[in-house]
Design a protein around this motif. Sequence first.
Motif, PDB file in Angstrom:
ATOM      1  N   ARG A 251       0.834  -1.202   0.000  1.00  0.00           N
ATOM      2  CA  ARG A 251       0.000   0.000   0.000  1.00  0.00           C
ATOM      3  C   ARG A 251       0.868   1.251   0.000  1.00  0.00           C
ATOM      4  O   ARG A 251       1.988   1.247   0.506  1.00  0.00           O
ATOM      5  CB  ARG A 251      -0.900   0.022   1.251  1.00  0.00           C
ATOM      6  CG  ARG A 251      -1.768  -1.206   1.409  1.00  0.00           C
ATOM      7  CD  ARG A 251      -2.542  -1.150   2.712  1.00  0.00           C
ATOM      8  NE  ARG A 251      -3.117  -2.452   3.045  1.00  0.00           N
ATOM      9  CZ  ARG A 251      -3.773  -2.702   4.173  1.00  0.00           C
ATOM     10  NH1 ARG A 251      -3.957  -1.736   5.054  1.00  0.00           N
ATOM     11  NH2 ARG A 251      -4.247  -3.911   4.410  1.00  0.00           N
ATOM     12  N   ASN A 252       0.312   2.320  -0.545  1.00  0.00           N
ATOM     13  CA  ASN A 252       0.969   3.627  -0.514  1.00  0.00           C
ATOM     14  C   ASN A 252      -0.064   4.703  -0.221  1.00  0.00           C
ATOM     15  O   ASN A 252      -1.258   4.505  -0.411  1.00  0.00           O
ATOM     16  CB  ASN A 252       1.677   3.928  -1.830  1.00  0.00           C
ATOM     17  CG  ASN A 252       2.966   3.152  -1.994  1.00  0.00           C
ATOM     18  OD1 ASN A 252       3.084   2.296  -2.861  1.00  0.00           O
ATOM     19  ND2 ASN A 252       3.952   3.427  -1.150  1.00  0.00           N
ATOM     20  N   PHE A 253       0.419   5.849   0.234  1.00  0.00           N
ATOM     21  CA  PHE A 253      -0.473   6.984   0.468  1.00  0.00           C
ATOM     22  C   PHE A 253      -1.001   7.488  -0.879  1.00  0.00           C
ATOM     23  O   PHE A 253      -0.235   7.708  -1.813  1.00  0.00           O
ATOM     24  CB  PHE A 253       0.263   8.121   1.176  1.00  0.00           C
ATOM     25  CG  PHE A 253       0.898   7.720   2.474  1.00  0.00           C
ATOM     26  CD1 PHE A 253       0.293   6.800   3.314  1.00  0.00           C
ATOM     27  CD2 PHE A 253       2.114   8.262   2.867  1.00  0.00           C
ATOM     28  CE1 PHE A 253       0.883   6.429   4.515  1.00  0.00           C
ATOM     29  CE2 PHE A 253       2.709   7.899   4.067  1.00  0.00           C
ATOM     30  CZ  PHE A 253       2.093   6.978   4.889  1.00  0.00           C
ATOM     31  N   ALA A 254      -2.297   7.656  -0.946  1.00  0.00           N
ATOM     32  CA  ALA A 254      -2.873   8.114  -2.210  1.00  0.00           C
ATOM     33  C   ALA A 254      -4.201   8.840  -2.024  1.00  0.00           C
ATOM     34  O   ALA A 254      -4.735   9.368  -2.993  1.00  0.00           O
ATOM     35  CB  ALA A 254      -3.079   6.929  -3.159  1.00  0.00           C
ATOM     36  N   ARG A 255      -4.714   8.879  -0.810  1.00  0.00           N
ATOM     37  CA  ARG A 255      -6.030   9.461  -0.586  1.00  0.00           C
ATOM     38  C   ARG A 255      -5.930  10.585   0.434  1.00  0.00           C
ATOM     39  O   ARG A 255      -5.280  10.431   1.472  1.00  0.00           O
ATOM     40  CB  ARG A 255      -7.003   8.393  -0.077  1.00  0.00           C
ATOM     41  CG  ARG A 255      -8.413   8.925   0.139  1.00  0.00           C
ATOM     42  CD  ARG A 255      -9.346   7.827   0.625  1.00  0.00           C
ATOM     43  NE  ARG A 255     -10.683   8.375   0.854  1.00  0.00           N
ATOM     44  CZ  ARG A 255     -11.691   7.683   1.384  1.00  0.00           C
ATOM     45  NH1 ARG A 255     -11.524   6.415   1.705  1.00  0.00           N
ATOM     46  NH2 ARG A 255     -12.867   8.251   1.570  1.00  0.00           N
ATOM     47  N   ALA A 256      -6.554  11.709   0.144  1.00  0.00           N
ATOM     48  CA  ALA A 256      -6.569  12.850   1.060  1.00  0.00           C
ATOM     49  C   ALA A 256      -7.974  13.025   1.623  1.00  0.00           C
ATOM     50  O   ALA A 256      -8.961  12.993   0.876  1.00  0.00           O
ATOM     51  CB  ALA A 256      -6.135  14.113   0.332  1.00  0.00           C
ATOM     52  N   PHE A 257      -8.050  13.216   2.952  1.00  0.00           N
ATOM     53  CA  PHE A 257      -9.332  13.436   3.614  1.00  0.00           C
ATOM     54  C   PHE A 257      -9.511  14.929   3.893  1.00  0.00           C
ATOM     55  O   PHE A 257      -8.662  15.753   3.538  1.00  0.00           O
ATOM     56  CB  PHE A 257      -9.391  12.608   4.896  1.00  0.00           C
ATOM     57  CG  PHE A 257      -9.400  11.125   4.638  1.00  0.00           C
ATOM     58  CD1 PHE A 257     -10.585  10.445   4.394  1.00  0.00           C
ATOM     59  CD2 PHE A 257      -8.214  10.398   4.617  1.00  0.00           C
ATOM     60  CE1 PHE A 257     -10.588   9.084   4.137  1.00  0.00           C
ATOM     61  CE2 PHE A 257      -8.204   9.038   4.365  1.00  0.00           C
ATOM     62  CZ  PHE A 257      -9.398   8.374   4.126  1.00  0.00           C
ATOM     63  N   GLU A 258     -10.611  15.278   4.542  1.00  0.00           N
ATOM     64  CA  GLU A 258     -10.994  16.681   4.669  1.00  0.00           C
ATOM     65  C   GLU A 258      -9.937  17.546   5.356  1.00  0.00           C
ATOM     66  O   GLU A 258      -9.777  18.722   5.018  1.00  0.00           O
ATOM     67  CB  GLU A 258     -12.306  16.814   5.443  1.00  0.00           C
ATOM     68  CG  GLU A 258     -13.524  16.319   4.702  1.00  0.00           C
ATOM     69  CD  GLU A 258     -13.899  14.894   5.070  1.00  0.00           C
ATOM     70  OE1 GLU A 258     -15.096  14.602   5.119  1.00  0.00           O
ATOM     71  OE2 GLU A 258     -12.980  14.085   5.318  1.00  0.00           O
ATOM     72  N   GLN A 259      -9.215  16.991   6.330  1.00  0.00           N
ATOM     73  CA  GLN A 259      -8.234  17.807   7.040  1.00  0.00           C
ATOM     74  C   GLN A 259      -7.083  18.254   6.135  1.00  0.00           C
ATOM     75  O   GLN A 259      -6.383  19.222   6.429  1.00  0.00           O
ATOM     76  CB  GLN A 259      -7.634  17.045   8.232  1.00  0.00           C
ATOM     77  CG  GLN A 259      -8.631  16.386   9.147  1.00  0.00           C
ATOM     78  CD  GLN A 259      -8.758  14.904   8.820  1.00  0.00           C
ATOM     79  OE1 GLN A 259      -8.894  14.536   7.661  1.00  0.00           O
ATOM     80  NE2 GLN A 259      -8.704  14.061   9.829  1.00  0.00           N
ATOM     81  N   ALA A 260      -6.871  17.513   5.029  1.00  0.00           N
ATOM     82  CA  ALA A 260      -5.738  17.823   4.154  1.00  0.00           C
ATOM     83  C   ALA A 260      -5.830  19.240   3.603  1.00  0.00           C
ATOM     84  O   ALA A 260      -4.808  19.914   3.432  1.00  0.00           O
ATOM     85  CB  ALA A 260      -5.669  16.807   3.014  1.00  0.00           C
TER      86      ALA A 260
END
Length: 253
Positions: A103-112
Amino acid sequence: PAYITNALEHQTYDMFQGWFSWLRSAGVEGYLGEHSVPNSQKPWPASEVQKWLGLFDKVYQQLDANVDVIPTVTAHVASIYSGGGNGLNIYGPDRDDVRIRDRNFARAFEQASIVEGHPPVPGALRGMNTSSGAVRQPGFSRSLPGTYGGDYVYPDRADFEYLLSRGLNLTRVPFRWERVQPKLNYPLKNVELDRLRQCFDAAAAVGMRVIPNVNSYGGLYAFTAWNYRPLGSTSVPISAYKDLWVRLAEAWK
């Protein structure tokens, strides 16, 4: 300031101002290592999440206005775990149906949007805790440290490239004491040092700074799954912590 509009914001503002004043009086710089606000993954009404995001933005306004004493900030958290309903992820994995090493970082949530709306100014570092290397599996201890890539993993170059693309220039990399030093006051575990070194080199290769972080929740060292002892106790003296960091410093120069 005019943007402080309610009691919680006022309390938060006073808390930070007290810290800033204390740092200035001592003539030293501070580091904000972790702060958490929920996103919509948490089972709360959207209006409640928005209140937290509003407070989050105002905290960053305070940090930006006091960058002379708080040049360095890492937010919580970028993780290869989906969040488990806690809603604290700022960045998450590309998928969670494969083993964690894939897995890798690829998703941004609202705090981003808040974090990215307050990018590093000259002389400042703004970044993220990349916490997947400090997680514990059931039964964790120094003799059962878990399987790398199965129970825990450190970020790789793709992760750091992703965070850099979001405007961040710093990462805090937590790791467990028991995994890097299975016996107190004894040599470090070379295979774990190599993993961490590869992680730090990957960050440096894309231009990110790293804060190594021994992250033992509650200051506890796990001798067995049932025997956790706190730092400062007879079993885990301060001298053992010093020994750990002297050895880490020698290994990483």
